[in-house]
Structures are given as C-alpha cells and as structure tokens.
Design a protein around this motif. Structure first.
Motif, PDB file in Angstrom:
ATOM      1  N   SER A   1       0.803  -1.224   0.000  1.00  0.00           N
ATOM      2  CA  SER A   1       0.000   0.000   0.000  1.00  0.00           C
ATOM      3  C   SER A   1       0.835   1.274   0.000  1.00  0.00           C
ATOM      4  N   PRO A   2       1.888   1.381   0.839  1.00  0.00           N
ATOM      5  CA  PRO A   2       2.738   2.578   0.721  1.00  0.00           C
ATOM      6  C   PRO A   2       3.392   2.708  -0.652  1.00  0.00           C
ATOM      7  N   ASP A   3       3.740   1.559  -1.244  1.00  0.00           N
ATOM      8  CA  ASP A   3       4.321   1.604  -2.576  1.00  0.00           C
ATOM      9  C   ASP A   3       3.320   2.149  -3.588  1.00  0.00           C
TER      10      ASP A   3
ATOM     11  N   VAL B   1       1.313   6.658  -7.118  1.00  0.00           N
ATOM     12  CA  VAL B   1       0.334   7.697  -7.443  1.00  0.00           C
ATOM     13  C   VAL B   1       0.968   9.080  -7.357  1.00  0.00           C
ATOM     14  N   GLY B   2       1.719   9.319  -6.280  1.00  0.00           N
ATOM     15  CA  GLY B   2       2.383  10.611  -6.141  1.00  0.00           C
ATOM     16  C   GLY B   2       3.408  10.858  -7.224  1.00  0.00           C
ATOM     17  N   GLN B   3       4.150   9.810  -7.575  1.00  0.00           N
ATOM     18  CA  GLN B   3       5.150   9.946  -8.635  1.00  0.00           C
ATOM     19  C   GLN B   3       4.493  10.279  -9.964  1.00  0.00           C
ATOM     20  N   TYR B   4       3.366   9.650 -10.253  1.00  0.00           N
ATOM     21  CA  TYR B   4       2.666   9.923 -11.512  1.00  0.00           C
ATOM     22  C   TYR B   4       2.158  11.356 -11.559  1.00  0.00           C
ATOM     23  N   ARG B   5       1.605  11.819 -10.464  1.00  0.00           N
ATOM     24  CA  ARG B   5       1.127  13.202 -10.433  1.00  0.00           C
ATOM     25  C   ARG B   5       2.287  14.190 -10.621  1.00  0.00           C
ATOM     26  N   ALA B   6       3.397  13.930  -9.920  1.00  0.00           N
ATOM     27  CA  ALA B   6       4.542  14.836 -10.031  1.00  0.00           C
ATOM     28  C   ALA B   6       5.128  14.815 -11.439  1.00  0.00           C
TER      29      ALA B   6
ATOM     30  N   ALA C   1      -0.383   0.302 -12.931  1.00  0.00           N
ATOM     31  CA  ALA C   1      -0.993  -1.015 -13.151  1.00  0.00           C
ATOM     32  C   ALA C   1      -0.444  -2.046 -12.173  1.00  0.00           C
ATOM     33  N   THR C   2       0.861  -1.945 -11.865  1.00  0.00           N
ATOM     34  CA  THR C   2       1.459  -2.836 -10.871  1.00  0.00           C
ATOM     35  C   THR C   2       0.826  -2.625  -9.504  1.00  0.00           C
TER      36      THR C   2
ATOM     37  N   MET D   1      -4.325  -8.496  -5.484  1.00  0.00           N
ATOM     38  CA  MET D   1      -3.765  -9.665  -4.807  1.00  0.00           C
ATOM     39  C   MET D   1      -4.136  -9.669  -3.338  1.00  0.00           C
ATOM     40  N   LEU D   2      -4.044  -8.509  -2.682  1.00  0.00           N
ATOM     41  CA  LEU D   2      -4.404  -8.418  -1.273  1.00  0.00           C
ATOM     42  C   LEU D   2      -5.896  -8.683  -1.059  1.00  0.00           C
ATOM     43  N   THR D   3      -6.721  -8.161  -1.969  1.00  0.00           N
ATOM     44  CA  THR D   3      -8.160  -8.409  -1.865  1.00  0.00           C
ATOM     45  C   THR D   3      -8.474  -9.885  -2.033  1.00  0.00           C
TER      46      THR D   3
END
Length: 261
Positions: free
Chosen positions: A147-149, A154-159, A210-211, A218-220
């Motif tokens: 989850s932190p990854d 998400v943050g990397q994509y926005r930046a 996507a990863t 997988m967690l779900t």
C-alpha cells in the motif's frame, strides 16, 4: 525517249534518293551538322517525365498543413489532492499522493492503519504456519508493504505529469505549427520520434500504476480466500464436535464450553 538531266536535276534526284534511304537520324534545313534522332527524342521525353514525377513527389514531401489546429486537444492536468488531517491520522498522506516520496508514504500508511498490540504479538507467537491467525498476519504484512508503494506510485505519476506539461505542450505546439519552420520531412520525422519517446514515458508511468492495482487485487483476493478458508474450517470443526459430543438435553449437566454454533 531519252531524258537528259541538267546539273540541277541531278542534284534533286540524288537528294530524293537520299531521303528514301535515310535512317531515323536526318539533317534539318539541309544542314548536315544538325541531326534529328526520334529515338533520342523519345528517351529525353521519358527522362523529363521521370524528373517531373520526382519533383512532384519531393514537393509533396515538404508540403505542410496550414490548418493543424483542427487536431488540437487539451492536456488535462492532474490536480493536487489534499487529504484532510484533523488529529494527525493522515500525516504525510497529502505529500505522498502528490510527490515521489517513499518516506511520506510509509509515514502516512503507518498513521492511518491499526497497529498490532503487544498482546497480539505474544498470542501469534504460539500459532503455527497455516493457521488462520498467521494467515491474517501475512495479509496485514503484505498490505503494509504494497500500500505505501502504491501511494508512492500515485504521487510519482502526479509529479511527473506536472513536470512533463511543458514538454508535452511544446511538442503539441510544434506538431500543430502550420509554418514552414517545422514542416520539412526530417522535422516531421523528428516530431514523430519525440512523440514516441513521450508515449514510452507515459506507458512506463502507467505500468507502475498497473502494478499497484495488481498488488491491491492480490491483497483483496488473499483476504477473500482466507475468509472462505476460515468458514470451511469452522464448518468442519463444528461437524466433528457435534459428532463426538452429545448435545442433547439429557446431558445438559455437562456444559460444553468450546461449542461453535
């Protein structure tokens, strides 16, 4: 009757005989140095036609569109997300979702998730691998890693989207330019290469997202699978206990403390 030709008549007769026996090359206006060859003329016409075709092709290659604005689309910028933080329960989450900061993602996830108590740790030490309790612990630990990854992705994509706005706009401007400055064949090929490079960067960023989605799925699936397995184990345990312990009213003085309904 005998025909007598004078000197002029002989010249005319000789010229006529020469014309009747002439090859495709012949003199013009009676001047022997100027020769007309029909075969060479046809070859010259063919060469001129080929040159005309090549010229037309080259002209079409450098022809530019003057009304490219009809293809223009709007680049949708991603707005920064602002997560509410009343009591510190989302510390670092806003930073994690808007920038490439793994540390902020770890801090935010730790603050927003329920920790395991020391009593739980002591209890879990007595469990064996494959138990329902350790399976739940495995799901929690996998979630704490993935989850932190995902927040970082998400943050990397926005930046990255914000950082690439200038380059994307510049490329779009050059592609939609209707002047001759960017419309030669080589320049247009360079623009295509630049567009492919930008597409590759976008695909790589999309791949990271996507990863993240795959890891969350997988967690779900792990949670649903563990819940289903726990239900089956409970049903089997109840069946075994009911078959080995009499629960009729006649034996109600012997209270069964471990019964599972």
């Amino acid at each position: 009757m005998k025909v007598v030709l004078n000197k002029r008549g002989k010249w005319l007769l000789g010229g006529a005989a020469l014309l009747l026996t002439a090859t495709p090359s012949f003199a013009l206006f009676g001047i022997g140095d100027i020769v007309f060859d029909p075969t060479s003329y046809a070859s010259l016409v063919s060469q001129l036609t080929t040159l005309q075709t090549q010229y037309t092709m080259l002209k079409n290659n450098i022809e530019h569109f003057s009304l490219k604005s009809q293809w223009q689309t709007t680049l949708h910028a991603l707005e920064n997300v602002n997560v509410r933080n009343v009591f510190g329960e989302t510390n670092g989450m806003t930073t994690a979702l808007n920038s490439n900061s793994p540390s902020a993602s770890s801090t935010a996830w730790t603050a927003a998730s329920v920790p395991l108590s020391s009593d739980s740790t002591t209890y879990l030490q007595t469990q064996s691998i494959g138990s329902s309790q350790l399976s739940q612990l495995a799901m929690i630990e996998a979630s704490d890693a993935a989850s932190p990854d995902c927040m970082t992705a998400v943050g990397q994509y926005r930046a990255a989207r914000a950082a690439n706005t200038t380059a994307n706009s510049s490329l779009a401007g050059s592609q939609l330019d209707g002047s001759t400055a960017t419309n030669s064949e080589v320049q247009q090929l360079n623009l295509l290469n630049a567009a492919e490079a930008q597409k590759m960067s976008e695909m790589q960023s999309q791949g990271a997202l996507a990863t993240c989605v795959a890891s969350q799925m997988m967690l779900t699936n792990m949670q649903q699978r563990n819940a289903a397995a726990a239900d089956l184990n409970t049903a089997a345990f109840v069946q075994v206990q009911r078959s080995t312990n009499d629960v009729s009213a006649a034996n109600e003085g012997n209270t069964w403390q471990t019964y599972l309904p």
